[in-house]
Motif scaffolding. Structure first.
Motif, PDB file in Angstrom:
ATOM      1  N   ARG A 139       0.719  -1.323  -0.254  1.00 27.56           N
ATOM      2  CA  ARG A 139       0.081   0.143   0.255  1.00 27.56           C
ATOM      3  C   ARG A 139       1.211   1.076   0.442  1.00 27.56           C
ATOM      4  O   ARG A 139       1.879   1.351   0.505  1.00 27.56           O
ATOM      5  CB  ARG A 139      -0.992  -0.446   1.483  1.00 27.56           C
ATOM      6  N   ARG A 140       0.882   2.442  -0.965  1.00 27.66           N
ATOM      7  CA  ARG A 140       1.315   3.458  -0.802  1.00 27.66           C
ATOM      8  C   ARG A 140      -0.223   4.485  -0.579  1.00 27.66           C
ATOM      9  O   ARG A 140      -1.018   5.026  -0.959  1.00 27.66           O
ATOM     10  CB  ARG A 140       1.828   3.535  -2.725  1.00 27.66           C
ATOM     11  N   LEU A 141       0.631   6.030  -0.215  1.00 24.93           N
ATOM     12  CA  LEU A 141       0.111   7.321  -0.591  1.00 24.93           C
ATOM     13  C   LEU A 141      -0.399   7.697  -1.405  1.00 24.93           C
ATOM     14  O   LEU A 141       1.419   7.929  -2.253  1.00 24.93           O
ATOM     15  CB  LEU A 141       0.254   7.994   1.135  1.00 24.93           C
ATOM     16  N   VAL A 142      -0.419   8.486  -2.211  1.00 23.02           N
ATOM     17  CA  VAL A 142      -0.159   8.922  -2.642  1.00 23.02           C
ATOM     18  C   VAL A 142      -1.635   9.982  -3.044  1.00 23.02           C
ATOM     19  O   VAL A 142      -2.600  10.754  -1.833  1.00 23.02           O
ATOM     20  CB  VAL A 142      -2.329   7.858  -4.122  1.00 23.02           C
ATOM     21  N   ASP A 143      -1.232  11.054  -3.493  1.00 24.23           N
ATOM     22  CA  ASP A 143      -1.485  12.497  -3.028  1.00 24.23           C
ATOM     23  C   ASP A 143      -2.694  12.551  -3.799  1.00 24.23           C
ATOM     24  O   ASP A 143      -2.801  12.631  -4.991  1.00 24.23           O
ATOM     25  CB  ASP A 143      -0.480  13.393  -4.100  1.00 24.23           C
ATOM     26  N   ALA A 144      -4.187  13.393  -2.972  1.00 21.85           N
ATOM     27  CA  ALA A 144      -5.383  13.474  -3.855  1.00 21.85           C
ATOM     28  C   ALA A 144      -4.928  14.344  -5.215  1.00 21.85           C
ATOM     29  O   ALA A 144      -6.762  13.515  -5.643  1.00 21.85           O
ATOM     30  CB  ALA A 144      -6.119  13.876  -2.658  1.00 21.85           C
ATOM     31  N   ASP A 145      -4.870  15.311  -4.732  1.00 19.68           N
ATOM     32  CA  ASP A 145      -4.470  16.353  -5.829  1.00 19.68           C
ATOM     33  C   ASP A 145      -4.139  15.738  -7.723  1.00 19.68           C
ATOM     34  O   ASP A 145      -4.809  15.645  -8.452  1.00 19.68           O
ATOM     35  CB  ASP A 145      -4.026  17.722  -6.335  1.00 19.68           C
ATOM     36  N   THR A 146      -2.998  14.881  -7.483  1.00 15.94           N
ATOM     37  CA  THR A 146      -2.018  14.957  -8.480  1.00 15.94           C
ATOM     38  C   THR A 146      -1.956  13.546  -9.053  1.00 15.94           C
ATOM     39  O   THR A 146      -1.712  13.167 -10.082  1.00 15.94           O
ATOM     40  CB  THR A 146      -0.556  15.238  -8.313  1.00 15.94           C
ATOM     41  N   GLY A 147      -2.107  12.915  -8.109  1.00 11.59           N
ATOM     42  CA  GLY A 147      -1.942  10.696  -7.514  1.00 11.59           C
ATOM     43  C   GLY A 147      -0.740  10.614  -8.121  1.00 11.59           C
ATOM     44  O   GLY A 147      -0.617   9.315  -7.853  1.00 11.59           O
ATOM     45  N   GLU A 148      -0.213  11.179  -7.368  1.00 10.26           N
ATOM     46  CA  GLU A 148       1.528  10.857  -7.558  1.00 10.26           C
ATOM     47  C   GLU A 148       1.462   9.732  -5.967  1.00 10.26           C
ATOM     48  O   GLU A 148       0.540  10.879  -5.011  1.00 10.26           O
ATOM     49  CB  GLU A 148       2.362  12.035  -8.055  1.00 10.26           C
ATOM     50  N   ILE A 179       2.778   9.650  -2.845  1.00  9.96           N
ATOM     51  CA  ILE A 179       4.039  10.306  -1.758  1.00  9.96           C
ATOM     52  C   ILE A 179       5.117   9.415  -0.902  1.00  9.96           C
ATOM     53  O   ILE A 179       4.934   8.526  -0.944  1.00  9.96           O
ATOM     54  CB  ILE A 179       2.759  10.533  -0.665  1.00  9.96           C
ATOM     55  N   PRO A 180       6.598  10.096  -1.637  1.00 15.86           N
ATOM     56  CA  PRO A 180       7.320   9.413  -0.515  1.00 15.86           C
ATOM     57  C   PRO A 180       7.133   8.948   0.902  1.00 15.86           C
ATOM     58  O   PRO A 180       7.336   9.356   1.533  1.00 15.86           O
ATOM     59  CB  PRO A 180       8.833  10.122  -1.308  1.00 15.86           C
ATOM     60  N   TYR A 181       8.239   7.999   0.478  1.00 15.06           N
ATOM     61  CA  TYR A 181       8.126   6.615   2.331  1.00 15.06           C
ATOM     62  C   TYR A 181       8.961   6.976   3.368  1.00 15.06           C
ATOM     63  O   TYR A 181      10.088   6.190   1.804  1.00 15.06           O
ATOM     64  CB  TYR A 181       6.525   5.753   2.097  1.00 15.06           C
ATOM     65  N   ALA A 182       9.321   7.128   3.996  1.00 12.16           N
ATOM     66  CA  ALA A 182      10.856   6.528   4.529  1.00 12.16           C
ATOM     67  C   ALA A 182      10.182   5.758   5.652  1.00 12.16           C
ATOM     68  O   ALA A 182       9.394   6.647   6.399  1.00 12.16           O
ATOM     69  CB  ALA A 182      11.398   6.909   4.897  1.00 12.16           C
ATOM     70  N   PRO A 183      10.557   4.812   6.435  1.00 13.59           N
ATOM     71  CA  PRO A 183      10.332   4.025   7.633  1.00 13.59           C
ATOM     72  C   PRO A 183      11.236   5.480   8.633  1.00 13.59           C
ATOM     73  O   PRO A 183      12.161   6.020   8.358  1.00 13.59           O
ATOM     74  CB  PRO A 183      10.987   3.029   7.430  1.00 13.59           C
ATOM     75  N   TYR A 184      10.774   5.284   9.669  1.00 13.55           N
ATOM     76  CA  TYR A 184      11.308   5.600  10.539  1.00 13.55           C
ATOM     77  C   TYR A 184      13.012   5.114  10.906  1.00 13.55           C
ATOM     78  O   TYR A 184      12.883   4.009  11.264  1.00 13.55           O
ATOM     79  CB  TYR A 184      11.061   5.190  12.545  1.00 13.55           C
ATOM     80  N   ALA A 185      13.743   5.842  11.383  1.00  8.72           N
ATOM     81  CA  ALA A 185      15.037   4.924  11.598  1.00  8.72           C
ATOM     82  C   ALA A 185      15.703   5.105  13.096  1.00  8.72           C
ATOM     83  O   ALA A 185      16.684   5.187  13.012  1.00  8.72           O
ATOM     84  CB  ALA A 185      15.451   5.999  10.451  1.00  8.72           C
TER      85      ALA A 185
END
Length: 150
Positions: free
Chosen positions: A5-14, A16-22
């Motif tokens: 599952r990935r987050l997607v920008d609601a306006d652009t459909g692109e 959203i970059p994801y980075a796990p907590y370090a």
């Protein structure tokens, strides 16, 4: 295996970059203003401030108490059991610690959910309804923090 599952920008459909907590381990929500008021206060000794920070780090998820005696805590923090007991009683009197049960004669504590909480925001709002705000010299309890106002 399930789909990623990935987050997607609601306006652009692109995507959203994801980075796990370090960071390792669990995380908690802390009221920075209250912790600053405690650590900056001259009404608390360095040992009392140290134990407040220790309690923030070890209090279990939700409203569960830490299942440890004063002697257990003393071994972990390098103090005597008497010193830990005296400090815990002062923190309890100021509602910085709250009592959440007993085992025999031992009181079980946790940090006030007004100061720190491990759980969701909704759970934290419910938790603060179960106790009074801590008495922290120099802190204005009449001004609600961000999560109390909701």
């Amino acid at each position: 295996m399930g789909a990623v599952r990935r987050l997607v920008d609601a306006d652009t459909g692109e995507a959203i970059p994801y980075a796990p907590y370090a960071f390792s381990g669990e995380h908690i929500q802390v009221d920075k203003a209250r912790v600053a008021a405690i650590t900056e206060s001259r009404d608390f000794t360095p040992s009392q401030k140290y134990l407040v920070l220790w309690w923030i780090g070890v209090s279990p998820q939700g409203m569960a108490p830490l299942r440890a005696t004063g002697a257990d805590i003393a071994k972990k923090v390098g103090m005597t059991a008497d010193a830990v007991g005296k400090i815990n009683r002062k923190l309890l009197k100021r509602r910085i610690l709250i009592e959440r049960g007993r085992i025999g004669n031992y009181r079980l504590y946790r940090i006030s959910p007004y100061i720190a909480f491990h759980g969701t925001g909704v759970e934290q709002r419910e938790a603060i309804k179960t106790c009074n705000p801590p008495d922290i010299p120099g802190f204005d309890n009449t001004t609600p923090s961000q999560w109390e106002a909701q």
